[in-house]
Every structure is written in C-alpha cells, then in structure tokens.
Design a protein around this motif. Structure first.
Motif, PDB file in Angstrom:
ATOM      1  N   PRO A  85       0.823  -1.220   0.000  1.00 31.46           N
ATOM      2  CA  PRO A  85       0.000   0.000   0.000  1.00 31.46           C
ATOM      3  C   PRO A  85       0.850   1.260   0.000  1.00 31.46           C
ATOM      4  O   PRO A  85       0.419   2.288  -0.507  1.00 31.46           O
ATOM      5  CB  PRO A  85      -0.825  -0.103   1.292  1.00 31.46           C
ATOM      6  CG  PRO A  85      -0.108  -1.070   2.132  1.00 31.46           C
ATOM      7  CD  PRO A  85       0.596  -2.015   1.214  1.00 31.46           C
ATOM      8  N   THR A 116      -0.728   3.498  -2.864  1.00 33.26           N
ATOM      9  CA  THR A 116      -1.689   4.575  -2.604  1.00 33.26           C
ATOM     10  C   THR A 116      -1.001   5.914  -2.345  1.00 33.26           C
ATOM     11  O   THR A 116      -1.551   6.785  -1.712  1.00 33.26           O
ATOM     12  CB  THR A 116      -2.573   4.234  -1.389  1.00 33.26           C
ATOM     13  OG1 THR A 116      -1.723   4.039  -0.266  1.00 33.26           O
ATOM     14  CG2 THR A 116      -3.399   3.016  -1.627  1.00 33.26           C
ATOM     15  N   THR A 133      -5.356  11.016  -1.358  1.00 31.61           N
ATOM     16  CA  THR A 133      -5.558   9.577  -1.233  1.00 31.61           C
ATOM     17  C   THR A 133      -4.741   9.034  -0.075  1.00 31.61           C
ATOM     18  O   THR A 133      -5.218   8.211   0.710  1.00 31.61           O
ATOM     19  CB  THR A 133      -5.109   8.875  -2.521  1.00 31.61           C
ATOM     20  OG1 THR A 133      -5.542   9.625  -3.626  1.00 31.61           O
ATOM     21  CG2 THR A 133      -5.654   7.476  -2.591  1.00 31.61           C
ATOM     22  N   MET A 171      -5.954   6.913   3.081  1.00 29.87           N
ATOM     23  CA  MET A 171      -5.413   5.583   3.341  1.00 29.87           C
ATOM     24  C   MET A 171      -4.772   5.536   4.717  1.00 29.87           C
ATOM     25  O   MET A 171      -4.916   4.551   5.455  1.00 29.87           O
ATOM     26  CB  MET A 171      -4.368   5.258   2.254  1.00 29.87           C
ATOM     27  CG  MET A 171      -3.843   3.849   2.328  1.00 29.87           C
ATOM     28  SD  MET A 171      -5.173   2.689   1.969  1.00 29.87           S
ATOM     29  CE  MET A 171      -4.309   1.152   2.180  1.00 29.87           C
ATOM     30  N   LEU A 217     -13.411   9.007  -1.765  1.00 29.85           N
ATOM     31  CA  LEU A 217     -12.247   8.316  -1.231  1.00 29.85           C
ATOM     32  C   LEU A 217     -12.391   6.816  -1.482  1.00 29.85           C
ATOM     33  O   LEU A 217     -11.435   6.137  -1.860  1.00 29.85           O
ATOM     34  CB  LEU A 217     -12.116   8.604   0.265  1.00 29.85           C
ATOM     35  CG  LEU A 217     -10.874   8.031   0.930  1.00 29.85           C
ATOM     36  CD1 LEU A 217      -9.636   8.674   0.346  1.00 29.85           C
ATOM     37  CD2 LEU A 217     -10.908   8.231   2.431  1.00 29.85           C
ATOM     38  N   THR A 221     -11.360   6.269  -5.010  1.00 35.46           N
ATOM     39  CA  THR A 221      -9.939   6.448  -5.326  1.00 35.46           C
ATOM     40  C   THR A 221      -9.085   5.366  -4.657  1.00 35.46           C
ATOM     41  O   THR A 221      -8.092   4.934  -5.224  1.00 35.46           O
ATOM     42  CB  THR A 221      -9.427   7.831  -4.891  1.00 35.46           C
ATOM     43  OG1 THR A 221      -9.911   8.100  -3.588  1.00 35.46           O
ATOM     44  CG2 THR A 221      -9.890   8.911  -5.825  1.00 35.46           C
ATOM     45  N   LEU A 222      -9.476   4.926  -3.474  1.00 33.20           N
ATOM     46  CA  LEU A 222      -8.685   3.883  -2.822  1.00 33.20           C
ATOM     47  C   LEU A 222      -8.867   2.550  -3.534  1.00 33.20           C
ATOM     48  O   LEU A 222      -7.952   1.743  -3.613  1.00 33.20           O
ATOM     49  CB  LEU A 222      -9.078   3.750  -1.350  1.00 33.20           C
ATOM     50  CG  LEU A 222      -8.593   4.882  -0.441  1.00 33.20           C
ATOM     51  CD1 LEU A 222      -9.076   4.645   0.974  1.00 33.20           C
ATOM     52  CD2 LEU A 222      -7.090   4.996  -0.465  1.00 33.20           C
ATOM     53  N   LEU A 258      -8.284  -0.606  -0.444  1.00 30.26           N
ATOM     54  CA  LEU A 258      -8.999  -0.578   0.835  1.00 30.26           C
ATOM     55  C   LEU A 258      -9.210  -1.991   1.379  1.00 30.26           C
ATOM     56  O   LEU A 258      -8.754  -2.284   2.491  1.00 30.26           O
ATOM     57  CB  LEU A 258     -10.313   0.193   0.646  1.00 30.26           C
ATOM     58  CG  LEU A 258     -11.049   0.613   1.902  1.00 30.26           C
ATOM     59  CD1 LEU A 258     -10.146   1.390   2.829  1.00 30.26           C
ATOM     60  CD2 LEU A 258     -12.243   1.465   1.535  1.00 30.26           C
TER      61      LEU A 258
END
Lengths: 193, 492, 179, 358
Positions: free
Chosen positions: A27, A31, A37, A41, A99, A102-103, A107
């Motif tokens: 991640p 991210t 973002t 995150m 969000l 975009t994640l 996620l």
C-alpha cells in the motif's frame, strides 16, 4: 507516562514500519500517488491497525492463552483483521464515496497489509500489556501514515519533474523511498537514550 | 497621506530618460490612414461609410455595436478608399476589418457636436453619452470604453475616483509628458469625470520617479476641493488598477470583481485629457500621444500621432531604426505585445512603440527551474508561479486553474526576475487561453444541447401533428357511414 | 479440539453478526450513475461514439462496456471528467485531442437540396429549397452528419478558424528549454 | 490558419542567471575553504580536488547518457557546488575514494536519477554524505587535529599524496575527535557534559576554526561572513538560517539549563559540527527547500529540531545531514500547504466579499 511516550516515538519514528522494518510496502507504493488519497489511506490504516492490535490482544489474553489455543493465533488474527477491514470499508463508503473510489482495491487489501498482522504478532511476541499494545498499534500506524503522506508529497512533486524515461514512475519512487529510509537511519540508536 | 503596502513587485530598469525630456511633437499627416474597427475591448464597430465617401476630420465612420463598444472617427479629412481586412497590431498578425482613408491634406474638421456648456452642472448621463460618442477608451492600454466606466454610478455606490498617472512600465513617458505639458486640461477632465461619477474624493497618483509631472499637476490642481495629487513609491506593477487602489485606499478588490464593487473607479490621466477635449470642444478621440523609445530607434521621443498612422511611418519620423532587427513591440516592455510587422497602424491603446536591442531585453534561452522562489516573492497577486508553470508544462490545466492561474494579471514580474529565464508569463497566457477556450466550448455545448432538445421537441410535435393530420385525413377520406342519428341535412 | 472449533465458530458468529448490524446502519444508496454520466456528455446525439445517442452511451459507460474516452467531441476534458466520475484511471496521452471542426458549405457546389438541414440535430444549417445553404458556425458542433448526407459533397469539415477573438498564446517550445 | 509568433512579454529581465547564483555561492564559500585548506594541509586539498572532479565527471557522463547538451549545465556551477559542499563535509584526511564515491552518489543518484538540475527532491551533497556515513562509518568519522601548512609537522605535498591516495595514515598518531564526538564519547563513559566542555572547549579556537572537524565546517567566523555575504547579495534570505540556528540554540539552551551535565549549551550547538555550513549553505539549497518565506521558516525550525534530536539522543554525533534530508522530504508538503494568500481571495481561496470597509 514517559515510557509510553517513548514507546510511541520508538514505534512511529525509530522503528518505522515502512522505512526501518520494511513492512506494508504494497500500500505504501500503491496509494501514494496523491496526497489526498494518502491521507485517506493513512486514516483507514490507522483505524484498522489500532483496533485490530487491541482486539488481537484481547483474543490472545482471554481466549488463546486460557484455552491453550496458541496454534490458532495466525488464523484468528487474520479473522479479526478481515472483520475490521470489512467494517472500515463499509464506513468509508458511507462517509466518503470519492475516497472509496480512489482507494479502490487497496482498501480491502489492508487485510493483507503485512504491517497489520505483523504488529499484532509483535505485540504477542513482546508480551505487551493492553495499553502498550494499543500504543504500539497506534504508533506504528502513525509512522506508516506520516511516511505515506510525506512520500505522496514527494511523488506529486516527481510527477511534475522531468525524470528520465528509465527512472520514471515506480523506479524513481523506489529510489526516493530508499533515500528516505537512509535519512531515517539517523534515528538509529535512539531507543537506547 | 498614508499609503498601504502592496505585495511583491520588482524594480526593473526604467530607462525613462531616453524619452522623458523630449517634449510632445505632432506627427506630420500621413497620406494613408488605416483605422481598425476594433481598437477597444468589446464588440467591433460597424462602418457607416462606404468606399468612395468623403469624410471630414472627426466624422463618425463606424458606430458602436452593443453595450460595451466604442465608435471610430476619421482622423483627418479625405476619402474612404477601402474597407478591408488588414493586419492588426496584435501578436498573432491576424487580419482585422479596417477603414482606409486617403488624406486630402486639408485636415478640415467635420461638423462637431457643440461643447457642453458648464459641464460641472450637466447631468452625468449627458457627460457619459458625450464621452461614448467621442469614442474614448481607457488610454492606459486596457482600452475599455470609458463611457461604461463613467456610467457606473447607477449600479455601484462610488466614493473615490483614482486617476492613474503611475506609468509604472519602463520606457513609457507619454503620460509623464502629458501631465507636464497639459496639466490644466487634465485637471479639467478629471473634474468633469468626478462630477459625472458623483464621487466625494479624487486621488491623482503619480510614481515618485516623475517629480516634474507631480509638480505641474499639483500646481494645476491647487484650489480644487477634495482633490489630492499624491506621489507613490516607484515599484512595478504599481499602475495595476487593483494594486493602485489597494496602495491608496487599503481596499482590496475581491477576485473576479471590479474596483467599482468596493466604491472606487480608476481612470488613466490620458483619458481625462481626452474627456476634456470631448466635453469642452466636442472633439472625438482621433489622435494620441505615443512614446517611441528604446535603443533600437534613432531618436526616441513623444509624438502625438493621428490614429491609423503606420508604425513604419512613425519610426521613420523618429529617424528610423539603429539596427537590423531589434525587438519591436507596442506598449511597455513588461506587458506589451510584440508587433507582427511594422506595417500595422497606431490605435487607441498604443501607449508606446519600442524597439529594443538584445542588451536591453536580456532574453536568453530558458534553463531548468531551480525552485529558487524568486517568482513567489515577486508575484504581486500572491500566486506560486513555480508550481503553476510545472502544471501548465504538463498540460494539467485543471490543477493549474485551481492553483490560481486565472488570477494572474500577466504583469511579468515572475518572468522578469527568473534566474533560469523561463518564459513564465507565456505559459500562463497559454493556460488562460486554453481555459477560456474550454469554457467557450462548454458554453457552446450547452447552447447546442438546448437547441438539440428544442429540435427534438419540435420534431416530436411535428410528428404528432402529422399523425393527427393523417388520422383526420383518413377520417375525412373514409365514406361517412350513414348515421341514423345524424340529421339528414348533412346529406343535402 | 472441540474448544478450538467452538471458539473459532464463536468468533466467526460474533464478527458476522457485528458486520451484519454495521452493514444495516452504513447502507449506501446507489447513485443514479447513468443520469449523471448523461449530463456530462455533450448531448448533441451525434453518434460518433458508435452508440445511437448520448443516453445509450451513458448506459454503456455505467455498465463498464465503453471507455471514458469514447466521445470525440468531448475531447480530453470530458474523458477526464468521465473517468473521475467512474473512479477509473485513463491514459489520456493516447487520446488524440481532436481539433474542433465546423461544417463549411462550398457555395459553388451546393444545390439547395435541404437534406443536410433535416439531419442537423442543432439546426445549425439554414437555407431554403434551391437556395444555397449556410452554416451558423456558432452552434455547429461538428458532428459531420451533414457532410455525409450531402449528395454533391459540397459540405466539408474544417477546423474552427482562428480569429482575434479566440486566438491565444501558444505554449513555449520545450526544445527551447534547457539548452 | 497557423500563426507563428515568438516569445510573449516581458521583454526585460533582471540581471539574474543560474550561473550568477551558483557563482556567488561558490565565492561565499571560498574564504572558509581556503582557510581550512591551509589548516588541514595537502591531504585536504587533494581530497577536495578529487571530490569536485568526481562530481563534474559524473555530471558530464550523466548529461551524455540523458542525451542533453553538456553546456551550459556543466559550467553553470551547480555540479561544482555539489562536489564542493560534499568535500567540505568530509573528514579532511579521508582517502580519495571516499570523495570519488561521494561525488558519484551525489550527482548520479541524488540529482540525475531525478532528471537533473532542479528536479531532485533531496540535497545531492547530503545524499552522498549520508550514504557514505552509513556505508563507511570508520573513515567517515576519523578526524584529525589541525596541522597548518606553515607548521613543522604538516605533511608535505608528496606525503599528502600518500595519505590521500596511498592510505598511509598512522591512525593513532593523528586522530582527534571532533567536539560533538568528543562530548558524546565522554558522556557515554560517564563524564558529565559540562565537565568535558570546561576542560576541553577552547571557544576562541572554535570560533576561528582551528579545531578538529570536517574539511570545511570548522571556521565559524568565515562561514558566517560568507552567509551574510549571500544574504546581502539576496541569493538567500535570512529565514532558513535564522530559524534553523534559533531553534537549535533555544533547544540547546533550555535543555542545558535543565541538566547541564547531560546536555551541552546552545552556543556549543551553534559553533560546532555542521551548524553554520548547514544553516547558510546546505539547508538554503534553492532546489530542495520550500519556496515561500513562511515555508522556509517551518523548514528551518524542522532542521534545527531534528538536528538537536539526533545529536542529543540518537547514535550519531552529528545529525545535520539526516535532518536536512528529512526536511527535504517534507518540503513538497510544506509547499502544498503553506501558500501566500491570493489577492482578492481569502486564505482558503474564496473571493473576498465586496462589503465596503469604511
């Protein structure tokens, strides 16, 4: 009080999960394209990490140890983490659909962020108390989030730079992360003091 | 008077001494005058003369079109020989509709509107109408129709008129000379404008590098109530309307609004002179003072030029160029526009014709940005040019707009100071042009969308009507069944 | 053995119940995505995307059967907007930025057949029978349908002319950079 | 219709250029460099030359690999400056390969991997210094006592070549600890800081620079003069140096007041180690520091605080290089969030309301 503060600093900075222990790199690279973002995150991971560290501690102390089920540790911890991540996903989707979009896949992938399981297992290994476990989880998450956001800032800058074709994109990201890790080695030896 | 601090700015080399001590001289009348129909912001004027017509000096040759526009008058007497598309004094070198007048050499005035008797008690409407009819636009370079700015009283609550005599652009001295030589006329124009606007205070602001102008204006303004002549610090871009207002009054014009929204109107001193001419003598705007300067021209000076004179003739009048290819521009070096060629006319907004040598411009190939932040300190608007230019280079226009590129006033301070010689202003002009084009496209799309929907509705209605008509015809064509109830009269 | 199975089952049931309750409280109503996408599209029903109209294109986009770059008149800006709404990333460098075009009637060849008038969705063509037609450039959205139906090929698509009103500075030449 | 036009306004330019900026920085470094060359003798001169040449050579190779023209980048002074600053932060009698490897790392990895001048996010000289310190801790912490060229025991030219290129260095004979290192070792042996300082600290020597230390970091007075020269020439502003040194001084003074046996005082922090070189020449690096004045103050405070933390509690005696890199990393975030207020807008970017303030 002071020792708790030291524990927090030590986990967040000196033993930073990403730059010193090299956990959760997926991640971290995935991210960090945009600061916004990364902030999202970071918050999601902080929530998951802290909550799962506490829950894992509770299960360890009240279930696994009394019933001598230590061999089930990894399994139950993953169950805990998965449940917390599921909950976070629902909450994020409700609170911030943008969000959530975009994640994307990152996620649910917090489940497989090795930093989360790693922290839960390290808590057991170090024999931390409830407060210590919570601080350890929170401190690690804090370190992860701060570095993620800083790194996202750097990558936004790099996206506008004239990086040579051979280095553009992920390669220069790794070079930058490496140099950042180098800088963090300045904190080495601090836990002693 | 207390002055307020403004942000940023630079101190370019002013080089005003090249022309500042040269008195205004009149340009000999050229044979051909090429008068473009758009010398102002807004809609182009529409010709009211035809090829072959004879015109008198000052006669209306094209009338204003719409609310924001300005008429055009004949700069001298003679014949209209052509109405054609000729190269505009614009960096693109694109053509523009232009009326060509051949001078008859007599320079005879046409019948002018009568002077307004006692303008200080005339109605504001009347003054604004006269200023509009005389084709007066902002002579500082923005060329916004002056009548519109004199008629703001109806919509805004105004209290201060600021007369802009800052002339912060290097080289330019036309306002300086005008203030030195024709101060009483300017003050008269200012009083008329103040009366039309109904303001209770007038401030005439002059940069402190023009002491003689400051002195002569102060002398001419002695005894006029509520009018003060003020020396302001010499710093570019002090002459920017919003910044001047902030420095003088402390009021900050909100983004995307006018200074009138905070009660202040700004006019150029040259405009006041033109207003004086229009109101006292009925003379339209047909000439202006132009500074010809730079080391590229043999005899720098200030010339009163009939509008429509070719730049080549003006430069020949000042002794020609000193070298093969100096950089030629209209306006000042900081915000001026390059000339596509010498064969373009002088227009209402031409404050200067500059011919600059390489040593003067110091233009060099651009290098990589070293993020020194000089542009951030220099920006009078508080933008971060270093980041905006990176976004524009990658054509990331949305983010550039979010970073404030549309708030940029293109003053050139950032590009002036940049050690890497990056043409920042051109990047921002490009971004602004693209963003405006995108906005225009969006408006067009909306318009088209409405039309498409209207057409679809019309088509549906048409089809419906057709169906109904068809049904009716069918009904009519079918033989009427004998209806037992109907009266037999139908059959008869 | 039994304790292990039992405790795992218990954990599973507990978490399952909690998540079930949570999902009830945190339920999200789906947005009418299709309508939003349709509002973004130009709405000129030109059909250049291959779908019958903008509504059909919107439903294809919502169903994930079309790429955000499908609309040539919308250009990069629209592609970016669609991609953002759909939460996908697109490589915009590949999409050719189509130069906007408008129809132009060659008056020497036009026979005044009125066919183009019937096909124009925004009424941008005007003219009567046996009279030379002309284009109102301001409302022509450059779909090119008229050029296709014109029997004498009198209509061609030309780039929007550059005038003093729409001219803007070009981007500085990057080759001029760093040398 | 395509229209070709040249450059837009402005057609006037300040007499500024990258070469002038870099040249003035080099000029400001010159006095301190010359003094220290005299102080540490031929081996230091050799190392300095090797480092600068390595930086220049790497720059040339990287430019060639990137297909960019060699000039003006090679002569604009930026590569020389990187090499120069790196050399000044090295132990004066370090072997030649330290300088060579450092010059290569700084230019190739610290600068050209990111795209060359202006594109890098970390200070190239500090990237090299930190990489060397972590990779080769022994030669990187071996300091010598000053042996001025004029003095009898100074190594001659040939002897200097042997030391730099041949590794002929009798460690025990020459090694001396820098002030920061000395305090740290003594503290670990249980000697209180104030006691060490009162015994060994010669303030006059520290001020002038005749003490063991890095090649160019010792002369407080000359570095200060160079820094003030740059401020006077408007190449840098006071914001970074003052906030950096101010933070370091305040933190040092406060902790020293609390426990003088554990913490050295603020003045000691200012005059030793890389503080002055770092504050005026390294932290002020234009490319990697924030662009706004407010941002620069935050950045300076950050470097000061992190330097103090690393010097005081972490394993390394000197933390300036680490602190600079860490704050370099934070610079994009600072630039993102610390921006001037736009004319006619609130600090959030909304237009001001037109309400009249009478």
């Amino acid at each position: 009080m002071q020792e708790y503060l030291l524990l927090l600093v030590a986990t967040a900075v000196v033993n930073n999960v990403v730059l010193v222990k090299f956990l959760g790199l997926c991640p971290f690279m995935g991210t960090s394209n945009k600061v916004d973002t990364a902030i999202g995150m970071g918050m999601a991971t902080t929530f998951v990490l802290t909550l799962s560290a506490v829950l894992a501690w509770a299960i360890e102390s009240f279930l696994l140890v009394p019933f001598e089920l230590a061999f089930l540790r990894t399994l139950t911890f993953i169950l805990v983490i998965a449940a917390v991540v599921q909950f976070t996903e629902m909450a994020v989707r409700r609170i911030s659909p943008v969000l959530y979009q975009t994640l994307g896949i990152f996620l649910p992938l917090i489940t497989t962020n090795c930093a989360v399981l790693g922290v839960a297992l390290l808590n057991v290994q170090e024999g931390h108390t409830f407060v210590e476990s919570m601080l350890y989880g929170f401190g690690s998450a804090l370190g992860f989030s701060v570095i993620l956001v800083v790194f996202a800032g750097l990558r936004e800058r790099l996206a506008l730079a004239e990086v040579p074709a051979a280095f553009a994109g992920a390669p220069i990201g790794f070079v930058t992360a490496g140099l950042l890790s180098l800088a963090f080695m300045g904190f080495a030896g601090m836990s002693a003091g | 008077m207390k002055l307020f601090r403004i942000r940023g700015g630079v101190h370019p080399e002013y080089r005003k001494e090249l022309a500042s001590e040269k008195a205004i001289v009149a340009m000999p009348l050229p044979r051909l005058l090429r008068v473009p129909l758009q010398q102002h912001v807004g809609a182009p004027a529409e010709p009211v003369v035809a090829i072959g017509d004879t015109v008198g000096k000052g006669q209306l040759i094209a009338r204003a079109q719409g609310a924001v526009s300005a008429p055009v008058h004949a700069p001298t007497s003679g014949a209209v020989v052509d109405i054609a598309n000729l190269t505009a004094p614009h960096p693109s070198g694109l053509p523009q509709r232009t009326i060509v007048i051949e001078s008859d050499g007599r320079d005879a005035w046409a019948e002018l509107p009568p002077p307004i008797e006692d303008p200080l008690s005339a109605s504001p409407r009347e003054i604004a109408r006269r200023v509009g009819e005389c084709g007066i636009v902002g002579l500082g370079g923005a060329t916004f129709p002056a009548a519109v700015k004199l008629d703001l009283r109806s919509r805004h609550e105004l209290d201060i008129l600021v007369m802009n005599g800052a002339e912060c652009e290097p080289y330019l001295t036309c306002d300086d000379r005008l203030m030195r030589e024709r101060a009483p006329e300017i003050i008269d124009g200012v009083r008329i404008m103040a009366h039309a606007l109904g303001v209770d205070r007038v401030i005439i602001a002059i940069e402190s590098n023009k002491p003689q102008a400051l002195e002569s204006m102060t002398r001419a303004a002695a005894g006029v109530a509520n009018l003060s002549v003020i020396g302001i610090p010499t710093r570019y871009p002090m002459g920017s309307e919003r910044h001047l207002v902030q420095a003088l009054t402390g009021r900050e014009t909100p983004a995307r609004q006018l200074t009138a929204d905070i009660g202040v109107v700004v006019h150029n001193v040259g405009t006041a002179h033109a207003v004086h001419q229009a109101v006292r003598y009925g003379r339209p705007l047909i000439s202006r003072v132009v500074t010809v300067s730079g080391h590229g021209v043999c005899e720098p000076g200030n010339v009163e030029v009939p509008l429509g004179t070719m730049v080549s003739e003006l430069i020949a009048f000042r002794g020609g160029l000193t070298e093969e290819a100096p950089r030629l521009l209209t306006g000042g070096p900081m915000m001026g526009q390059p000339l596509p060629s010498l064969d373009v006319p002088v227009i209402k907004g031409t404050s200067g014709i500059l011919a600059l040598t390489k040593e003067e411009t110091r233009i060099q190939p651009a290098q990589a940005c070293i993020r020194c932040g000089s542009c951030v300190s220099a920006c009078p608007v508080g933008l971060v040019p270093v980041d905006m230019v990176a976004l524009v280079r990658k054509d990331n226009l949305d983010e550039a707009a979010a970073a404030g590129v549309m708030d940029c006033i293109s003053c050139g301070s950032c590009a002036y100071i940049c050690p890497a010689h990056i043409p920042l202003v051109q990047y921002f002009n490009y971004a602004k042009g693209r963003l405006n084009a995108i906005q225009r496209d969006e408006q067009k799309r909306d318009r088209v969308k409405r039309l498409v929907e209207a057409r679809a509705a019309r088509m549906a209605k048409l089809a419906e009507a057709k169906r109904a008509a068809m049904a009716a015809r069918k009904a009519a064509a079918a033989p009427p069944k004998p209806d037992p109830d109907s009266p037999p009269a139908a059959a008869q | 053995m039994l304790t292990a199975v039992g405790s795992l089952a218990m954990l599973g049931v507990t978490f399952g119940t909690l998540l079930g309750i949570a999902s009830r409280y945190l339920r999200v109503d789906e947005n009418p995505l299709e309508a939003e996408l349709e509002a973004l599209l130009p709405g000129s029903q030109c059909g250049q995307c291959g779908f019958a109209g903008c509504k059909q294109a919107a439903s294809a986009l919502a169903a994930g059967q079309a790429k955000p770059t499908l609309c040539p008149p919308g250009g990069r800006a629209l592609a970016a907007a669609l991609a953002e709404r759909l939460g996908v990333s697109v490589d915009l460098s590949d999409t050719e930025e189509l130069e906007p075009e408008v129809a132009f009637v060659n008056e020497d060849i036009c026979i005044g057949c009125m066919r183009c008038l019937q096909d124009c969705s925004s009424d941008a063509l005007v003219g009567g029978p046996k009279q030379i037609h002309t284009v109102i450039t301001d409302i022509c959205h450059g779909c090119g349908k008229c050029a296709k139906v014109c029997p004498t090929e009198a209509i061609e698509m030309r780039p929007v002319p550059i005038t003093l009103a729409n001219w803007h500075w070009h981007k500085p030449d990057p080759r001029q950079y760093m040398n | 219709m395509t229209v070709t036009v040249g450059l837009s306004a402005p057609y006037a330019h300040a007499p500024t250029s990258i070469r002038r900026t870099m040249g003035l920085v080099l000029l400001a470094l010159l006095p301190a460099t010359l003094y220290n060359a005299g102080l540490f003798g031929w081996p230091a001169v050799n190392l300095f030359v090797v480092t600068v040449l390595a930086a220049l050579a790497t720059e040339a190779v990287c430019l060639r690999l990137a297909g960019k023209p060699l000039f003006p980048p090679l002569t604009d002074g930026s590569a020389v400056l990187t090499g120069w600053l790196l050399a000044m932060s090295l132990p004066p009698w370090a072997p030649w390969w330290i300088g060579a490897v450092g010059g290569f790392i700084g230019i190739a990895i610290g600068k050209h991997a990111f795209g060359g001048l202006g594109q890098n996010v970390f200070n190239p000289a500090m990237v090299a210094r930190v990489a060397l310190l972590i990779s080769f801790p022994v030669p990187m912490t071996l300091f010598v006592a000053p042996r001025p060229l004029s003095s009898a025991d100074a190594p001659g030219f040939l002897e200097g070549l042997a030391i730099t290129f041949g590794g002929r260095l009798d460690l025990d004979a020459v090694s001396a600890a820098s002030a920061l290192g000395h305090v740290k070792t003594e503290l670990s042996r249980g000697v209180p800081v104030d006691q060490t300082l009162s015994q060994h600290q010669d303030w006059i020597a520290t001020l002038l620079g005749a003490v063991p230390g890095s090649l160019g970091e010792t002369s407080a007075v000359l570095l200060l003069a160079g820094g003030l020269f740059l401020i006077a020439k408007r190449i840098i502003t006071w914001h970074v140096p003052v906030s950096l040194m101010g933070t370091l001084f305040v933190l040092g003074s406060v902790t020293s007041l609390i426990d003088p046996g554990r913490y050295p005082d603020g003045l000691f922090h200012l005059l030793t180690g890389a503080t002055l070189l770092g504050a005026f020449f390294i932290a002020t690096d234009l490319v990697t520091s924030p662009v706004t004045r407010e941002g620069q103050i935050i950045y300076g405070i950050g470097i000061g605080a992190l330097t103090f933390v690393i010097r005081t509690w972490a394993g390394y005696p000197e933390g300036m290089a680490f602190a600079v890199l860490l704050m370099n990393a934070a610079t994009p975030l600072i630039d993102r969030y610390v921006r001037p207020r736009v004319f006619g807008r609130t600090s959030k970017g909304e237009p001001l309301s037109a309400k009249r303030k009478r």
